[in-house]
Design a protein around this motif. Structure first.
Motif, PDB file in Angstrom:
ATOM      1  N   GLY A   1       0.783  -1.236   0.000  1.00  0.00           N
ATOM      2  CA  GLY A   1       0.000   0.000   0.000  1.00  0.00           C
ATOM      3  C   GLY A   1       0.805   1.270   0.000  1.00  0.00           C
TER       4      GLY A   1
ATOM      5  N   THR B   1      -4.235   7.534  -8.678  1.00  0.00           N
ATOM      6  CA  THR B   1      -5.281   8.234  -7.937  1.00  0.00           C
ATOM      7  C   THR B   1      -5.661   7.389  -6.724  1.00  0.00           C
ATOM      8  N   ASP B   2      -5.572   7.988  -5.529  1.00  0.00           N
ATOM      9  CA  ASP B   2      -5.893   7.233  -4.321  1.00  0.00           C
ATOM     10  C   ASP B   2      -7.403   7.219  -4.080  1.00  0.00           C
ATOM     11  N   ALA B   3      -7.793   6.621  -2.974  1.00  0.00           N
ATOM     12  CA  ALA B   3      -9.215   6.467  -2.665  1.00  0.00           C
ATOM     13  C   ALA B   3      -9.913   7.808  -2.479  1.00  0.00           C
ATOM     14  N   GLN B   4      -9.152   8.842  -2.122  1.00  0.00           N
ATOM     15  CA  GLN B   4      -9.724  10.176  -1.945  1.00  0.00           C
ATOM     16  C   GLN B   4      -9.716  10.999  -3.226  1.00  0.00           C
ATOM     17  N   GLY B   5      -9.296  10.377  -4.332  1.00  0.00           N
ATOM     18  CA  GLY B   5      -9.287  11.078  -5.607  1.00  0.00           C
ATOM     19  C   GLY B   5      -8.096  11.985  -5.812  1.00  0.00           C
ATOM     20  N   GLN B   6      -7.061  11.854  -4.979  1.00  0.00           N
ATOM     21  CA  GLN B   6      -5.871  12.680  -5.084  1.00  0.00           C
ATOM     22  C   GLN B   6      -4.774  11.926  -5.834  1.00  0.00           C
TER      23      GLN B   6
ATOM     24  N   GLN C   1      -1.066  10.699  -6.563  1.00  0.00           N
ATOM     25  CA  GLN C   1       0.138  10.362  -5.809  1.00  0.00           C
ATOM     26  C   GLN C   1       1.215   9.873  -6.768  1.00  0.00           C
TER      27      GLN C   1
END
Length: 245
Positions: A47, A86-91, A93
């Protein structure tokens, strides 16, 4: 379940393609690069899309600079690139992308199939290619040495773009590095502006830059017997490039 079994299960597993383990040397990957790749895959599977060099160095028993060295080798050899997810928050990385490695492995598979179908003669080692790769690695090493610190992955990508996309010769980049050091500026942005100005003047090799310097020195040299010329040696040389903000 005993403590060891519990920890063993909780640590999880990292899946590595046997085709990579069988052919990593054929795509130009060294054993050190394979070890770093395995650490990156392990941490990404846990992760961490952007594994830090310090963690990898700790697990490998290396110093951090050695890890950075191997990372920029992977980028320079087109075995790895920098990407984003794109992470789970839509940001967005940053992450490491190994699509280039997969493409090279697929080429190995094609070559194996062709070799089975058509007899081939003994191939000679690609000495010029190896020499060029050695020169590229030397560029990274010299910049790190002059800057007095390891290069970041973003800086590695910038240098790799100079070599691969802009097609700057290693000697030209090293000359730009020398100019930066002489001016006590230790960043790639300054070097990029030097290289860009040379490119505008159509100076594509270190030899052409030196020739232009010699021509400029001849133009600025005081002429013997010229009226009003006192031969003032205190006038500084004017650099052949102009750096603007």
């Amino acid at each position: 379940m005993d403590d060891f079994t519990r920890r063993y299960v909780q640590a999880g597993q990292t899946s590595v393609a046997n085709f990579l383990l069988d052919h990593f040397r054929e795509v130009g990957m060294t054993t050190d690069q394979l070890l770093v790749y395995l650490q990156i895959r392990r941490l990404m599977d846990q992760g961490h899309p952007w594994p830090d060099a310090e963690t990898m160095a700790e697990h490998l028993g290396w110093d951090v600079q050695r890890v950075y060295q191997v990372l920029h080798e992977l980028i320079a050899q087109k075995l790895m690139a920098l990407g984003s997810v794109t992470d789970a928050q839509g940001q967005q990385q940053d992450t490491y992308d190994f699509q280039l490695l997969l493409e090279k492995l697929s080429q190995v598979a094609v070559h194996e199939r062709v070799a089975q179908e058509v007899p081939t003669t003994t191939a000679q080692p690609a000495a010029p290619a190896k020499q060029a790769e050695s020169q590229r690695v030397a560029v990274f090493n010299q910049i790190e040495q002059e800057f007095g610190r390891p290069l970041s992955p973003i800086e590695m990508e910038t240098i790799n773009d100079w070599l691969k996309q802009d097609h700057y010769q290693p000697e030209l980049i090293q000359l730009a590095l020398k100019e930066s050091v002489l001016n006590q500026v230790y960043n790639l942005k300054y070097m990029d502006r030097i290289l860009g100005n040379w490119e505008k003047k159509n100076l594509r090799t270190a030899a052409q830059v030196q020739q232009e310097r010699a021509r400029q020195a001849d133009r600025q040299a005081p002429k013997a017997g010229a009226p009003g010329n006192g031969g003032d040696s205190t006038i500084p040389d004017v650099p052949i490039f102009k750096l603007t903000d």
